[in-house]
Write a protein that holds these residues in place. Structure first.
Motif: not given
Length: 367
Positions: A181, A183, A185, A230, A240, A242, A278
């Motif tokens: 994944t 991510k 943010i 998200g 956020s 993903v 991330e």
């Protein structure tokens, strides 16, 4: 020597057994019983315990001291829906009734291995030492083969039965694959009162996506975002998002470069918007590439030639247990089973293909 009726009946019995990934217990118990009846030494390892399942890999050994050891393997688990498979036999084809998958992936491979073993015993055929492995959780990351201690069995070659196409097709190359994944943010804010004080994570992701490579990159490499999730509500700037991402390549160098390039692109765009990233992408399994003159390939070609079955070596875009065993130093090929339209409600397999595959396996062990 192949008993077609028995082969088909065994296949039908198995596809009726529900065996989704990590829930192969009923299938495992069935195979333990069958292998013991044939006369193999049977074991079950701890792969289920290691991977959160209810069944381990089922291992059968047909001894022949002093001879080469050959691995034959197929996986027990199937994709869903597989709770109530109702097989239909029609005009030499086995299919489901349309409400589920059939499960020829990979119970077609299992059926041919079992028929091979029965023919060996019934006809007292000379054979190498045979190690049979029916693996778990192949469909969710090749987990069974990753957990199987193949080194302790000192196998010389391996034949994995888990490819679509007609028997005679030999998969000698398959890609490495990375999955995980990404991510992004951002920052939440009221979408109607003060959207400018927020950072919309989807906007950030969209800008990055326009800059990365997706789809077919070249003949060896692919890249894909398959899922996006998200957000909280329409009146909240999305905090956020993903992205579920995967990349594959027959070249480890190309795969690593693609992953680095994709990560750097997302990182730069996130910095421009003041967002964070991330990154949780990992190589799930390694690729393999065998030369056409390798002994394991020649063995299959000779077997097919004796039977008058056309053979060809091909490259695959998907992974299988073959990837794992090759990475552990065991030369292995993935053999076509005859399964068609796998992972769909229209899946089917021709009975002739099950018979032909069983014949090929017999010729392989006869050498």
């Amino acid at each position: 020597m192949i008993r077609e009726t028995r082969l088909v009946e065994n296949f039908l019995d198995m596809v009726k057994i529900s065996s989704p990934s990590k829930d192969e217990r009923a299938m495992g118990d069935y195979l333990i019983k069958v292998l013991e009846e044939i006369g193999l030494e049977v074991k079950e390892d701890n792969a289920g315990e290691l991977n959160g399942g209810n069944c381990g890999n089922i291992i059968g050994i047909l001894k022949a001291p002093g001879k080469k050891r050959l691995l034959f393997s197929a996986h027990m688990d199937t994709v869903v829906p597989c709770e109530k498979v109702i097989p239909v036999v029609e005009n030499g084809i086995v299919k489901s009734d349309g409400t589920s998958i059939l499960g020829g992936d990979d119970k077609g491979g299992i059926a041919s291995i079992i028929e091979m073993l029965r023919v060996i015993k019934e006809n007292n055929l000379e054979h190498p030492e045979i190690v049979v492995v029916f693996s778990i959780a192949e469909e969710v990351g090749l987990l069974g083969s990753k957990s199987f201690d193949i080194d302790s069995y000192k196998v010389d070659f391996g034949f994995i039965l888990d490819s679509s196409g007609k028997p005679g097709k030999i998969v000698t190359k398959a890609p490495s694959a990375a999955r995980g994944t990404i991510k992004i943010i951002g920052k939440p804010a009221h979408a109607g009162i003060s959207p400018e004080s927020g950072i919309n994570a989807l906007t950030v992701a969209a800008h990055a996506i326009t800059k990365i490579k997706l789809g077919r990159i070249d003949l060896e490499t692919t890249s894909n975002i398959g899922l996006v999730s998200g957000g909280q509500a329409t009146n909240i700037v999305m905090p956020s998002v993903v992205l579920d991402y995967e990349a594959r390549s027959l070249s480890n160098e190309k795969l690593n470069y693609l992953l680095e390039e994709t990560f750097e692109t997302f990182k730069v765009v996130c910095k421009e918007f003041g967002a964070k990233i991330e990154w949780n992408i990992k190589v799930e399994y390694p690729g393999f590439a065998l030369e056409d003159n390798e002994e394991v390939i020649e063995i299959v070609k000779i077997a097919c030639k004796k039977l008058g079955i056309a053979s060809e070596t091909v490259s695959s875009g998907g992974g299988s247990d073959t990837n794992i065993y090759n990475s552990k130093g065991i030369p292995c090929v993935n053999l076509a089973v005859g399964m068609s339209k796998v992972h769909t409600l229209e899946e089917y397999i021709e009975i002739k293909d099950l018979v032909d595959l069983s014949k090929i396996l017999i010729e392989i062990i006869k050498g």
